[in-house]
Design a protein around this motif. Structure first.
Motif, PDB file in Angstrom:
ATOM      1  N   PHE A 184      36.702 -42.008  28.686  1.00 23.66           N
ATOM      2  CA  PHE A 184      36.717 -41.256  27.431  1.00 23.66           C
ATOM      3  C   PHE A 184      36.208 -39.837  27.689  1.00 23.66           C
ATOM      4  N   HIS A 185      37.103 -38.869  27.577  1.00 21.82           N
ATOM      5  CA  HIS A 185      36.731 -37.446  27.654  1.00 21.82           C
ATOM      6  C   HIS A 185      36.576 -36.942  26.222  1.00 21.82           C
ATOM      7  N   ILE A 186      35.350 -36.654  25.839  1.00 22.59           N
ATOM      8  CA  ILE A 186      35.048 -36.407  24.428  1.00 22.59           C
ATOM      9  C   ILE A 186      34.417 -35.033  24.222  1.00 22.59           C
ATOM     10  N   GLY A 187      34.915 -34.310  23.219  1.00 28.94           N
ATOM     11  CA  GLY A 187      34.193 -33.125  22.778  1.00 28.94           C
ATOM     12  C   GLY A 187      34.908 -31.800  22.869  1.00 28.94           C
ATOM     13  N   ALA A 188      36.209 -31.794  23.191  1.00 27.66           N
ATOM     14  CA  ALA A 188      36.930 -30.520  23.256  1.00 27.66           C
ATOM     15  C   ALA A 188      37.441 -30.132  21.869  1.00 27.66           C
ATOM     16  N   LEU A 189      37.307 -28.871  21.542  1.00 28.83           N
ATOM     17  CA  LEU A 189      37.916 -28.288  20.345  1.00 28.83           C
ATOM     18  C   LEU A 189      39.111 -27.491  20.841  1.00 28.83           C
ATOM     19  N   ARG A 190      40.299 -28.000  20.621  1.00 26.91           N
ATOM     20  CA  ARG A 190      41.486 -27.498  21.310  1.00 26.91           C
ATOM     21  C   ARG A 190      42.304 -26.527  20.455  1.00 26.91           C
ATOM     22  N   ASN A 191      43.039 -25.663  21.161  1.00 30.47           N
ATOM     23  CA  ASN A 191      44.060 -24.790  20.568  1.00 30.47           C
ATOM     24  C   ASN A 191      43.496 -23.945  19.429  1.00 30.47           C
ATOM     25  N   ASN A 192      42.388 -23.281  19.697  1.00 28.52           N
ATOM     26  CA  ASN A 192      41.702 -22.509  18.669  1.00 28.52           C
ATOM     27  C   ASN A 192      42.461 -21.256  18.242  1.00 28.52           C
ATOM     28  N   ASN A 193      43.200 -20.666  19.152  1.00 31.69           N
ATOM     29  CA  ASN A 193      43.916 -19.428  18.868  1.00 31.69           C
ATOM     30  C   ASN A 193      45.335 -19.761  18.423  1.00 31.69           C
ATOM     31  N   THR A 194      45.559 -19.800  17.126  1.00 30.87           N
ATOM     32  CA  THR A 194      46.842 -20.248  16.580  1.00 30.87           C
ATOM     33  C   THR A 194      47.993 -19.369  17.052  1.00 30.87           C
ATOM     34  N   ARG A 195      47.784 -18.076  17.024  1.00 30.14           N
ATOM     35  CA  ARG A 195      48.865 -17.158  17.404  1.00 30.14           C
ATOM     36  C   ARG A 195      49.317 -17.407  18.843  1.00 30.14           C
ATOM     37  N   LEU A 196      48.364 -17.507  19.771  1.00 28.72           N
ATOM     38  CA  LEU A 196      48.747 -17.686  21.167  1.00 28.72           C
ATOM     39  C   LEU A 196      49.121 -19.136  21.478  1.00 28.72           C
ATOM     40  N   PHE A 197      48.605 -20.081  20.710  1.00 26.59           N
ATOM     41  CA  PHE A 197      49.061 -21.466  20.875  1.00 26.59           C
ATOM     42  C   PHE A 197      50.544 -21.571  20.541  1.00 26.59           C
ATOM     43  N   LYS A 198      50.966 -20.919  19.468  1.00 26.01           N
ATOM     44  CA  LYS A 198      52.379 -20.951  19.087  1.00 26.01           C
ATOM     45  C   LYS A 198      53.247 -20.283  20.145  1.00 26.01           C
ATOM     46  N   LYS A 199      52.707 -19.277  20.808  1.00 25.51           N
ATOM     47  CA  LYS A 199      53.462 -18.539  21.812  1.00 25.51           C
ATOM     48  C   LYS A 199      53.471 -19.243  23.166  1.00 25.51           C
ATOM     49  N   LEU A 200      52.320 -19.810  23.569  1.00 21.63           N
ATOM     50  CA  LEU A 200      52.171 -20.313  24.935  1.00 21.63           C
ATOM     51  C   LEU A 200      52.048 -21.823  25.040  1.00 21.63           C
ATOM     52  N   PRO A 228      49.922 -25.697  24.529  1.00 19.55           N
ATOM     53  CA  PRO A 228      48.583 -26.221  24.843  1.00 19.55           C
ATOM     54  C   PRO A 228      48.198 -25.970  26.298  1.00 19.55           C
ATOM     55  N   ASP A 229      46.924 -26.175  26.594  1.00 22.47           N
ATOM     56  CA  ASP A 229      46.393 -26.101  27.963  1.00 22.47           C
ATOM     57  C   ASP A 229      46.645 -24.740  28.598  1.00 22.47           C
ATOM     58  N   THR A 230      46.481 -23.685  27.811  1.00 23.23           N
ATOM     59  CA  THR A 230      46.698 -22.331  28.326  1.00 23.23           C
ATOM     60  C   THR A 230      45.447 -21.462  28.230  1.00 23.23           C
ATOM     61  N   GLY A 231      44.302 -22.090  27.902  1.00 24.18           N
ATOM     62  CA  GLY A 231      43.041 -21.358  27.956  1.00 24.18           C
ATOM     63  C   GLY A 231      42.449 -20.991  26.615  1.00 24.18           C
ATOM     64  N   PHE A 232      42.769 -21.765  25.564  1.00 22.29           N
ATOM     65  CA  PHE A 232      42.250 -21.436  24.239  1.00 22.29           C
ATOM     66  C   PHE A 232      41.488 -22.612  23.622  1.00 22.29           C
ATOM     67  N   ASP A 233      40.873 -23.407  24.492  1.00 24.04           N
ATOM     68  CA  ASP A 233      40.050 -24.535  24.064  1.00 24.04           C
ATOM     69  C   ASP A 233      38.581 -24.183  24.278  1.00 24.04           C
ATOM     70  N   SER A 234      37.714 -24.865  23.551  1.00 30.78           N
ATOM     71  CA  SER A 234      36.283 -24.625  23.710  1.00 30.78           C
ATOM     72  C   SER A 234      35.515 -25.911  23.448  1.00 30.78           C
ATOM     73  N   ILE A 235      34.210 -25.817  23.478  1.00 34.34           N
ATOM     74  CA  ILE A 235      33.342 -26.968  23.243  1.00 34.34           C
ATOM     75  C   ILE A 235      33.260 -27.244  21.747  1.00 34.34           C
ATOM     76  N   GLY A 236      33.442 -28.505  21.349  1.00 31.67           N
ATOM     77  CA  GLY A 236      33.312 -28.912  19.954  1.00 31.67           C
ATOM     78  C   GLY A 236      31.922 -29.449  19.658  1.00 31.67           C
ATOM     79  N   ASP A 237      31.647 -29.649  18.363  1.00 25.13           N
ATOM     80  CA  ASP A 237      30.307 -30.128  17.992  1.00 25.13           C
ATOM     81  C   ASP A 237      30.356 -31.229  16.945  1.00 25.13           C
ATOM     82  N   LEU A 238      31.405 -32.059  16.996  1.00 24.29           N
ATOM     83  CA  LEU A 238      31.465 -33.177  16.057  1.00 24.29           C
ATOM     84  C   LEU A 238      30.438 -34.240  16.427  1.00 24.29           C
ATOM     85  N   PRO A 239      29.875 -34.939  15.438  1.00 22.61           N
ATOM     86  CA  PRO A 239      28.969 -36.062  15.736  1.00 22.61           C
ATOM     87  C   PRO A 239      29.692 -37.139  16.542  1.00 22.61           C
ATOM     88  N   VAL A 240      28.987 -37.744  17.488  1.00 28.61           N
ATOM     89  CA  VAL A 240      29.657 -38.711  18.346  1.00 28.61           C
ATOM     90  C   VAL A 240      28.864 -39.999  18.550  1.00 28.61           C
TER      91      VAL A 240
END
Length: 466
Positions: free
Chosen positions: A295-311, A313-325
């Motif tokens: 279980f790989h847990i805790g990524a907040l993915r595809n934060n940059n909507t504009r560049l996600f639409k252009k490029l 997933p998995d292009t460098g616009f993910d970060s650390i998330g903070d949801l309760p686990v």
């Protein structure tokens, strides 16, 4: 003053140096989680340029280049390989104290024998020297794997994958085991009915089974799980923003599935119930065939909507998330354990605030059946650097058994990333060496050397038992 990246790089004490050079460095690599392209391995691809093997698909480097003011054309765009490399060479001197600076120079030294620092002044020379070597037979994909002393590779594969290249690799007689790992995330993504139904069409085709009901879905996944098992898979993987363990009934799940099959948009409660059910069902499948689950847990993915639409997933616009686990993860593992169907499990966190949480969670479900049955996994993604590795190992040492740790993985798309194992091993040896020098653990090289060799390779080999 110590020389940068000499043979004792990161090894601050004599004990650390002995542990690394006499024990860690000689051990093979058991790379139980990566994203290497199996087609490249099967066809023994030869890269034309260092840019192809280094910069294509490496979102770590793209993030640094963007931060350094480099235009997207030189990251994912249509610039030439030389132009992209040149921009990377301009960026590298600005990455001091970022792990990219270490990784870059470890890879140049390990694979190409280059000790020069990469900068605009050395870019052309290094580019030409690397390219000349890459165009020789020993620098093929399989050759690079051999250079790194790799024993086993586990890739990341969707249940609908044909695994044709895994079979081709095995039939070729390549001495390194290249095995699939089951990544069924798309089978849980009901928040987008159109995409989910498109995926089920692929699953129907792969399994040869019609999927009209929820029971049909589980049967089709079981079919593919068996197919993966027949092709050497013994390991699953789940990429999650948090764990899911909401209460649900089978009747609710069947109704939710029927709704999404009709293309209806689900509310958040329904989505979470369905995902909770699927994680439990996947756990049952893994236990049924004796697999290990990750279980790989805790990524907040595809934060940059504009560049996600252009490029994408998995292009460098993910970060650390903070949801309760903590609560849902405990509940998920407990559900499986109450059925006596909790497989060997590896837990990875992306938020460093959760290190001790995960280390203690692993301890809740150890049952004496297997050493380190529930593993607190190595520093992952944003945490697979010296500071992150040290904090993960310190948490595990304080709250579990570091001696039973299954060690490092690459989690990379690059055939040069095996130096991350060296980076990890040097960090491990330095931690232990410091403890010896401080009188906190005994200077028993037989005990410590065995521990280092186990964490570097033996523990993983014995744990997975492929």
């Amino acid at each position: 003053m110590k020389k940068f990246m000499d043979e004792n790089f990161l090894l601050k004490t004599e004990t650390a140096q002995k542990l690394y050079h006499n024990h860690a460095s000689k051990m093979p690599i058991f790379d139980y989680h990566c994203h290497l392209n199996t087609k490249d391995i099967a066809e023994d691809r030869r890269f034309k340029t260092i840019t192809e093997v280094w910069l294509y698909g490496d979102h770590y480097k793209w993030r640094a280049m963007r931060t350094n003011g480099v235009d997207e054309r030189f990251c994912t765009g249509d610039a030439s390989d030389w132009e992209k490399f040149e921009k990377w060479a301009e960026t590298v001197p600005q990455t001091l104290r970022n792990p990219l600076y270490h990784w870059t120079h470890l890879e140049l030294k390990k694979f190409f024998g280059i000790d020069k620092l990469l900068s605009p002044a050395t870019a052309r020379e290094i580019y030409d020297e690397c390219n000349a070597k890459l165009n020789t037979p020993e620098y093929s994909c399989q050759g690079l794997i051999r250079m790194a002393n790799v024993h086993t590779i586990c890739t990341t594969d969707d249940p609908v994958d044909t695994l044709e290249y895994h079979r081709q690799i095995k039939a070729s007689g390549f001495e390194v085991a290249v095995l699939p790992a089951w990544r069924p995330d798309k089978a849980t993504m009901v928040e987008n009915p159109a995409s989910f139904n498109d995926y089920l069409a692929q699953l129907e085709s792969a399994s040869g089974m019609a999927i009209k009901t929820f029971d049909d879905l589980i049967a089709a996944l079981d079919n593919r799980h068996q197919f993966f098992h027949e092709n050497g898979c013994r390991l699953s993987d789940h990429g999650l923003d948090t764990a899911y363990a909401a209460d649900y009934t089978q009747e609710e799940i069947k109704e939710i599935f029927a709704s999404v099959r009709e293309g209806k948009k689900l509310d958040r409660t329904e989505v979470v119930k369905f995902q909770s059910c699927m994680l439990f069902e996947f756990g049952l499948l893994d236990h049924k065939r004796g697999w290990t689950q990750q279980f790989h847990i805790g990524a907040l993915r595809n934060n940059n909507t504009r560049l996600f639409k252009k490029l994408g997933p998995d292009t460098g616009f993910d970060s650390i998330g903070d949801l309760p686990v903590a609560a849902p993860l405990s509940k998920l593992l407990d559900r499986l354990d109450m059925e006596n169907k909790l497989s060997k499990t590896i837990l990875y966190n992306l938020n460093p605030r959760d290190n001790e949480l995960y280390a203690t969670m692993a301890g809740n479900f150890q049952d004496g059946s297997v050493p380190g049955k529930i593993q607190y996994g190595s520093g992952w993604w944003f945490l697979d650097q010296k500071d992150g590795m040290e904090k993960q190992m310190n948490a595990l040492s304080n709250l579990g058994l570091l001696s039973r740790f299954i060690g490092m993985l690459t989690d990379s798309r690059s055939f040069l990333s095996y130096t991350r194992h060296e980076y990890f091993r040097r960090t491990l040896c330095n931690l232990l060496g410091n403890d010896v020098e401080n009188g906190e653990i005994p200077n028993d090289m037989e005990l410590l050397g065995s521990m280092v060799e186990n964490i570097s390779f033996n523990n993983a080999r014995n744990y997975f038992n492929f």
